[in-house]
Design an enzyme around this catalytic site. Structure first.
Site, mmCIF file in Angstrom:
data_model
loop_
_atom_site.group_PDB
_atom_site.id
_atom_site.type_symbol
_atom_site.label_atom_id
_atom_site.label_comp_id
_atom_site.label_asym_id
_atom_site.label_seq_id
_atom_site.Cartn_x
_atom_site.Cartn_y
_atom_site.Cartn_z
ATOM 1 N N LYS A 56 -24.896 12.563 17.612
ATOM 2 C CA LYS A 56 -25.153 12.866 15.757
ATOM 3 C C LYS A 56 -23.394 12.760 15.447
ATOM 4 O O LYS A 56 -23.228 13.057 16.129
ATOM 5 C CB LYS A 56 -25.440 14.027 15.772
ATOM 6 N N ASP A 58 -21.844 22.521 20.764
ATOM 7 C CA ASP A 58 -21.457 22.548 19.447
ATOM 8 C C ASP A 58 -21.349 24.019 18.809
ATOM 9 O O ASP A 58 -20.444 24.330 18.207
ATOM 10 C CB ASP A 58 -21.411 22.099 18.684
ATOM 11 N N ASN A 59 -22.252 24.353 19.629
ATOM 12 C CA ASN A 59 -22.599 26.275 19.224
ATOM 13 C C ASN A 59 -23.634 26.904 19.872
ATOM 14 O O ASN A 59 -23.947 26.121 20.461
ATOM 15 C CB ASN A 59 -22.767 26.408 17.224
ATOM 16 N N HIS A 109 -31.071 20.166 19.043
ATOM 17 C CA HIS A 109 -31.167 20.908 17.682
ATOM 18 C C HIS A 109 -32.945 21.077 17.264
ATOM 19 O O HIS A 109 -33.463 19.924 17.541
ATOM 20 C CB HIS A 109 -30.302 19.878 16.514
ATOM 21 N N CYS A 157 -22.158 22.919 13.134
ATOM 22 C CA CYS A 157 -21.830 22.390 14.223
ATOM 23 C C CYS A 157 -20.255 21.542 13.450
ATOM 24 O O CYS A 157 -19.695 20.554 14.101
ATOM 25 C CB CYS A 157 -22.748 21.138 14.678
ATOM 26 N N LYS A 159 -25.359 30.734 16.689
ATOM 27 C CA LYS A 159 -25.332 30.269 16.321
ATOM 28 C C LYS A 159 -25.550 30.463 14.657
ATOM 29 O O LYS A 159 -26.201 31.594 14.926
ATOM 30 C CB LYS A 159 -26.616 29.668 15.797
ATOM 31 N N ASP A 185 -26.309 19.745 21.732
ATOM 32 C CA ASP A 185 -26.550 20.610 19.886
ATOM 33 C C ASP A 185 -27.356 21.919 20.239
ATOM 34 O O ASP A 185 -28.801 21.437 20.717
ATOM 35 C CB ASP A 185 -26.898 19.347 18.698
ATOM 36 N N ASP A 186 -27.060 23.109 19.904
ATOM 37 C CA ASP A 186 -27.255 24.207 19.470
ATOM 38 C C ASP A 186 -27.925 24.694 21.142
ATOM 39 O O ASP A 186 -28.927 25.415 21.443
ATOM 40 C CB ASP A 186 -28.463 23.430 18.531
ATOM 41 N N HIS A 206 -22.178 14.267 11.802
ATOM 42 C CA HIS A 206 -22.096 15.332 10.956
ATOM 43 C C HIS A 206 -21.099 15.582 10.976
ATOM 44 O O HIS A 206 -20.120 16.782 10.606
ATOM 45 C CB HIS A 206 -22.702 16.060 11.781
#
Length: 487
Positions: free
Chosen positions: A122, A266-267, A208, A68, A284, A30-31, A124
């Site tokens: 996660k 995810d980004n 993240h 995300c 992001k 994530d991130d 989301h």
């Protein structure tokens, strides 16, 4: 593009070029930024990630959404967010909304092929109704959290706990989530019946914000003076160790050879929270390459190339049909945006995709980029591209928790948004992947053509499903937990 011969080739790909029904491990960081891994940045200590990347194929043009929830929807459904109502920012915890329930998700399709399906980490993608939650979207087991972010130890998100095992509330025990999620993955692997394949979707919380990590990982980067970047780098190394522990367990159970591993962010990395995408532009939340070109690789079962790089274009919507193809399944649904890229990745052939949408969001004053398209080598950005639109080297010198220069930079305002309202930018991504040279005035013919393509896609766009928060979702009504049952 999807000709009869192409479909026949796809149907033959799993039996001709790879193993039928491999285990599939889908890891998400994530991130994580473009420049936040050791195989691109020697300052990062990621030996396990690097080893996996070099054992297979690094995906040099693997694209995701700027944030995300839209990326996760793309992976799971094979449809663009702008066709799912999820193109505007992300799903907030108290919003009565989730990914469209009329779409079949990836694990549901894999279950039809005999897979046991597990999710750790996660979600989301919405949880206000139990029908929105992982166990009812195709996962046999779920261990993780529903919302966007939380404390790595206490599992607190605002005033509520977000920690669940299947349909039940789970009690936090104070363990760092990267370690906790890796242990659960190891348990599942150790107890797996090897006579049937598994699909494990493992979207880690790492890296993240909040910026939290056990000190031993932070201490691996004592040369970095900036506390935030030092801790963030430690978070990456903690994630790397967790992944190494999982792959070690696969090896011990003699499952590694028949496991296909996909790794992706995810980004892009989030600039104010120390993620780094240099030399790509932005991060992001932007539709620049730094926000949408993901660090990604694929290795393991069916992948015969080693230490290779694939330059073909892949988009997040492609992973659903591609993994189904790798599992021995055939074409999925007419009208799906995703393309089965399995055989093209396996053979390092030209991608089946030459065009995709970065984002389409006509909601007034959006946070994420308004509109952008890539067609061939050219990329057009229409309107506001998103905050933090420049080039940022890793901040290793500034002595403090945050980089003041970034926080003083105006991230978003209605004035800034209106400045971009009628602006277009055009880049040749093949020649200028770092987006330094705007060609819009030199090539008005290409601008006109790409704007026409955007207008065609707009005919398919559904209104962003972005309702106000619902007070009925407050954790105080559910024993202090973020829980379904209020929409």
């Amino acid at each position: 593009m999807k000709t009869v011969s192409f479909l026949i080739l796809v149907q033959l790909s799993s039996s001709t070029f790879g193993q039928i029904r491999p285990n599939i491990l889908f890891i998400v960081a994530d991130d994580l930024g473009w420049n936040d891994v050791g195989f691109r940045n020697p300052d990062m200590i990621t030996p396990n990630i690097d080893k996996l990347a070099h054992s297979g194929i690094i995906l040099n043009q693997s694209y995701v959404q700027p944030v995300c929830s839209p990326s996760r929807n793309s992976w799971m459904s094979g449809y663009y967010p702008f066709r799912s109502g999820l193109q505007h920012i992300v799903i907030r915890p108290a919003q009565p909304v989730c990914a469209p329930l009329n779409r079949t998700f990836l694990p549901q399709e894999l279950k039809k092929l005999g897979y046991k399906t597990h999710m750790i980490g996660k979600w989301h993608l919405g949880f206000c109704n139990v029908a929105c939650t992982p166990n009812l979207r195709g996962f046999d087991t779920f261990f993780g959290y529903y919302t966007d972010a939380e404390d790595y130890y206490t599992k607190m998100k605002g005033d509520g706990i977000d920690f669940h095992e299947n349909f039940e509330k789970a009690k936090p025990d104070g363990e760092y989530s990267a370690n906790q999620f890796a242990k659960r993955a190891q348990e599942i692997i150790n107890n797996h019946n090897s006579s049937e394949p598994f699909f494990m979707y493992l979207p880690f919380q790492s890296v993240h914000e909040p910026i939290e990590v056990p000190k031993k990982y932070e201490d691996m980067y004592k040369h970095i003076k900036n506390k935030g970047r030092r801790q963030f780098s430690g978070m990456v190394s903690a994630l790397d160790e967790a992944i190494g522990n999982i792959t070690k367990t696969l090896e011990e159970q003699h499952l590694m050879q028949n496991t296909l591993i996909l790794f992706t962010a995810d980004n892009g990395g989030w600039i104010p929270y120390f993620g780094n995408n240099y030399p790509l532009r932005g991060g992001k939340i932007t539709v620049f390459e730094g926000g949408t070109r993901a660090t990604a690789f694929i290795t393991g079962a069916g992948i015969t190339y080693r230490n290779a790089t694939y330059n073909g274009i892949i988009h997040a919507v492609d992973w659903m049909p591609t993994l189904i193809g790798a599992a021995g399944g055939g074409p999925t649904y007419d009208g799906m945006d995703g393309i089965n890229q399995w055989i093209f990745i396996q053979t390092l052939s030209d991608s089946a995709r030459s065009e995709f949408i970065y984002n389409l969001d006509d909601t007034p004053f959006p946070l994420t980029g308004k509109a952008a398209i890539r067609s061939g080598d050219y990329k057009l950005i229409e309107g506001y591209p998103g905050p933090y639109p420049n080039w940022y080297k890793p901040d290793t010198v500034y002595e403090g928790l945050y980089n003041k220069s970034l926080y003083e930079e105006q991230s978003i305002s209605e004035v800034e948004f209106k400045m971009y309202a009628d602006k277009v930018m055009l880049f040749n991504i093949a020649e200028d992947p770092t987006e330094h040279f705007d060609l819009s005035e030199k090539r008005p013919d290409i601008v006109k053509n790409l704007q026409a393509r955007l207008d065609e896609y707009r005919k398919q766009m559904v209104k962003a499903n972005y309702p106000p928060n619902d007070k009925n979702g407050d954790p105080k009504y559910y024993d202090g937990y973020w829980s379904p049952g209020w929409c």
